[in-house]
Scaffold this active site. Structure first.
Site, PDB file in Angstrom:
ATOM      1  N   LYS A  28       0.771  -1.186  -0.060  1.00 28.74           N
ATOM      2  CA  LYS A  28       0.005   0.062  -0.066  1.00 28.74           C
ATOM      3  C   LYS A  28       0.783   1.200  -0.155  1.00 28.74           C
ATOM      4  CE  LYS A  28      -2.697   0.653   3.600  1.00 28.74           C
ATOM      5  NZ  LYS A  28      -2.338   1.737   4.450  1.00 28.74           N
ATOM      6  N   GLY A 101      -5.035   7.690   5.547  1.00 34.02           N
ATOM      7  CA  GLY A 101      -4.197   8.831   5.988  1.00 34.02           C
ATOM      8  C   GLY A 101      -3.156   9.052   5.286  1.00 34.02           C
ATOM      9  N   GLN A 176       4.439   9.083   7.621  1.00 31.78           N
ATOM     10  CA  GLN A 176       3.608  10.037   6.718  1.00 31.78           C
ATOM     11  C   GLN A 176       4.048  11.445   6.746  1.00 31.78           C
ATOM     12  OE1 GLN A 176      -0.442   9.137   7.754  1.00 31.78           O
ATOM     13  NE2 GLN A 176      -0.297   7.071   7.105  1.00 31.78           N
ATOM     14  N   ASP A 326       1.465  -1.058  11.873  1.00 31.96           N
ATOM     15  CA  ASP A 326       0.230  -1.692  11.456  1.00 31.96           C
ATOM     16  C   ASP A 326      -0.017  -2.763  11.703  1.00 31.96           C
ATOM     17  OD1 ASP A 326      -0.158   0.994  10.503  1.00 31.96           O
ATOM     18  OD2 ASP A 326       0.499   0.389   8.403  1.00 31.96           O
ATOM     19  N   ARG A 357      -6.673   1.840  18.005  1.00 37.72           N
ATOM     20  CA  ARG A 357      -6.335   0.420  17.862  1.00 37.72           C
ATOM     21  C   ARG A 357      -6.222  -0.272  19.100  1.00 37.72           C
ATOM     22  NH1 ARG A 357      -3.294   0.771  11.900  1.00 37.72           N
ATOM     23  NH2 ARG A 357      -5.138   0.440  10.846  1.00 37.72           N
ATOM     24  N   ARG A 402      -7.757  -3.221   9.645  1.00 35.09           N
ATOM     25  CA  ARG A 402      -6.805  -4.005  10.236  1.00 35.09           C
ATOM     26  C   ARG A 402      -7.397  -4.630  11.470  1.00 35.09           C
ATOM     27  NH1 ARG A 402      -2.849  -3.665   6.872  1.00 35.09           N
ATOM     28  NH2 ARG A 402      -2.336  -1.688   6.091  1.00 35.09           N
TER      29      ARG A 402
HETATM   30  O1  LIG Z   1       3.804   6.248   5.111  1.00 40.44           O
HETATM   31  C1  LIG Z   1       3.089   5.364   5.057  1.00 40.44           C
HETATM   32  O2  LIG Z   1       2.674   4.652   3.978  1.00 40.44           O
HETATM   33  C2  LIG Z   1       2.432   4.686   6.251  1.00 40.44           C
HETATM   34  C3  LIG Z   1       2.784   5.219   7.342  1.00 40.44           C
HETATM   35  C4  LIG Z   1       2.344   4.662   8.664  1.00 40.44           C
HETATM   36  O3  LIG Z   1       1.617   5.793   9.304  1.00 40.44           O
HETATM   37  P1  LIG Z   1       2.102   6.764  10.041  1.00 40.44           P
HETATM   38  O4  LIG Z   1       3.219   7.659   9.458  1.00 40.44           O
HETATM   39  O5  LIG Z   1       0.959   7.756  10.877  1.00 40.44           O
HETATM   40  O6  LIG Z   1       2.907   6.177  11.260  1.00 40.44           O
HETATM   41  C5  LIG Z   1       1.323   3.403   8.500  1.00 40.44           C
HETATM   42  O7  LIG Z   1       0.764   3.276   9.693  1.00 40.44           O
HETATM   43  C6  LIG Z   1       0.650   3.782   7.288  1.00 40.44           C
HETATM   44  O8  LIG Z   1      -0.214   2.637   7.214  1.00 40.44           O
HETATM   45  C7  LIG Z   1       1.401   3.743   5.972  1.00 40.44           C
HETATM   46  C1  LIG Z   2      -2.602   3.100   9.437  1.00 38.29           C
HETATM   47  C2  LIG Z   2      -3.008   2.673   8.098  1.00 38.29           C
HETATM   48  O1  LIG Z   2      -3.354   3.397   7.172  1.00 38.29           O
HETATM   49  P1  LIG Z   2      -3.360   5.119   6.866  1.00 38.29           P
HETATM   50  O2  LIG Z   2      -2.576   5.615   8.111  1.00 38.29           O
HETATM   51  O3  LIG Z   2      -2.872   5.259   5.237  1.00 38.29           O
HETATM   52  O4  LIG Z   2      -5.012   5.359   6.886  1.00 38.29           O
HETATM   53  C3  LIG Z   2      -2.901   1.301   7.788  1.00 38.29           C
HETATM   54  O5  LIG Z   2      -3.215   0.654   6.765  1.00 38.29           O
HETATM   55  O6  LIG Z   2      -3.032   0.785   8.947  1.00 38.29           O
END
Ligand SMILES: O=C(O)C1=C[C@@H](OP(=O)(O)O)[C@@H](O)[C@H](O)C1
Ligand SMILES: C=C(OP(=O)(O)O)C(=O)O
Length: 449
Positions: A28, A101, A176, A326, A357, A402
């Protein structure tokens, strides 16, 4: 765009041994980044193995709204005709990132240094999640955000007309946030420096380098200092997305939960910034072998062979949390079948995911007869041993894929069926989950509302 439709209740029940090959979808994180970087590059990027989950499809729609031409050629095969760094057009309508997110935060970063405005929203889950962690650093570049109180969506972001490079220490362990800053830095003149105290997934850095950006990454303590030189011309790439370790976690853990199972999960990305769950499972005594180790699409990859066997509870060190962030929900489900206690510390970021979670797992496990302890930053699961999990409950998924998948896996080994009130969010990251588990012999099916 999950969370807009009718709930889909789903039930899983005690299953015969799981057997066979589990082909999980594309990663993803890499899929979102392929679309966004492809949209910012010059020329046509070709992608294979793209995850066609709702989160990624929402990002594809968003990139079209910003002016990229995106075509689907077949399952997982997509092309993106990019507009070049700084070339985004102003979208004519609201950008709906659904449940994602990653999608909304990375896209905000990617547009923050272009003089256009865009309004972002998402489903009921995404509208509760904090966006200030991204809009605060984007303001340093000169972007301006106006959203609901607490920095919640819907939110309008106006990109900086004369962006400046920034020096930013990321205050929470978040790929992120780091990625949003790096994507914004692409259209700021000069060097942007991002410091992370704890290393988080590094797909953005790897892919930016692949697209031709000048980027350096230096280790610093348990973190990294990343320097990106702005205004590169990104060149279109041919990308092969590895299979998602976070999705692989479900068939792997299902095989550990269901007695007598043996499952092969091929082609899984094992980037060290993502592989913490597998380290933890091995420490618990799991029988997992990593076959045919190789490199695909710039990421280490292996085929995982998993056999059911006895598991023992462990303490997960807090410094490992980012590399399995995750995977804590499914680890908590597996820990219920272990002998002894599993302690997960340094996990408060789990409270701001698609759901809280820690709370969602704690309440669901209790309903299934498993004792837990919960603190702001910690979850402890008291294992009941193989065959010891009662089940027999309906668990709330809280619009969280999840949580839904973790309890459906738990139900495959529980004494009585486990019903998840709404499994529709699973389509955000793993649309074929039900078919894949059923294909291995797992008893999972849609149930009556
Ligand atoms: O950068 C990414 O692709 C992701 C970062 C993570 O989030 P955070 O940056 O909020 O930890 C993860 O939980 C999410 O599913 C994907
Ligand atoms: C936290 C997750 O995704 P996102 O933050 O992209 O919604 C996830 O896929 O577990």
């Amino acid at each position: 765009m999950s969370g807009h439709g009718t709930p889909i209740p789903m039930t899983s029940r005690k299953s015969p041994p799981l057997k066979g090959v589990a082909e999980v979808p594309g990663d993803k994180s890499v899929s979102h980044r392929s679309l966004i970087l492809g949209a910012l590059a010059v020329g046509e990027t070709q992608v294979t193995g793209l995850l066609e989950g709702e989160d990624v499809l929402d990002t594809a729609r968003a990139m079209r709204a910003f002016g990229a031409e995106i075509v689907r050629h077949g399952p997982g095969a997509w092309s993106i005709h990019g507009v070049g760094t700084g070339g985004f057009a102003e979208p004519e309508n609201v950008i709906d990132c659904g449940n994602s997110g990653t999608g909304v935060r990375l896209i905000m970063g990617a547009m923050a240094t272009t003089p256009i405005s865009a309004t972002f929203t998402g489903d009921a889950s995404l509208r509760k999640r904090p966006m200030g962690r991204v809009t605060d650093p984007l303001a340093l570049f000169g972007a301006e955000a106006r959203g609901r109180r607490g920095g919640r969506l819907p939110l309008t972001l106006t990109g900086a007309a004369e962006p400046v490079p920034v020096h930013y220490e990321v205050p929470v362990p978040s790929a992120q946030v780091k990625s949003a800053v790096l994507l914004a830095a692409l259209n700021a003149p000069g060097d942007t420096v991002v410091i992370e105290k704890e290393a988080t997934r590094d797909h953005t850095e790897r892919m930016l380098r692949g697209f031709g950006a000048q980027i350096s990454v230096e280790p610093q303590g348990s973190g990294r200092v990343i320097t990106l030189t702005g205004q590169p011309e990104l060149a279109a790439q041919t990308l092969a997305v590895p299979r998602d370790p976070s999705s692989a976690a479900f068939p792997v853990c299902a095989a550990l939960i269901v007695e007598g199972s043996e499952v092969l999960v091929p082609g899984i990305g094992l980037n060290p910034t993502r592989a913490g769950l597998f380290t933890t499972l091995l420490e618990m005594g799991a029988d997992i072998t990593f076959e045919n180790r190789r490199e695909e699409g710039g990421e280490p990859v292996a085929d995982l062979r998993v056999c059911h066997g006895a598991l023992t509870g462990v303490e997960v060190p807090p410094e490992r949390a980012a590399s399995m962030i995750d995977e804590f929900p499914i680890l908590a489900a597996v820990a219920a079948f272990a002998e002894g206690t599993t302690v997960m510390r340094g996990v408060k970021e789990l409270r701001v995911k698609e759901s809280d979670r820690i709370d969602a797992m704690a309440r669901g496990l209790e309903a299934c007869g498993v004792m837990v302890e919960e603190e702001e930053d910690m979850l402890t699961v008291h294992g009941r041993g193989p065959g010891g999990v009662a089940g027999g409950a309906t668990v709330a998924s809280h619009l969280d894929h999840r949580i839904a998948m973790s309890f459906l896996c738990l139900g495959l080994g529980a004494q009585a069926p486990v019903r998840v009130d709404d499994a529709s969010p699973i389509a955000t990251s793993f649309p074929a989950f039900e078919a894949l588990i059923a294909g291995l012999g797992g008893a999972v099916a849609r149930s009556n509302a």
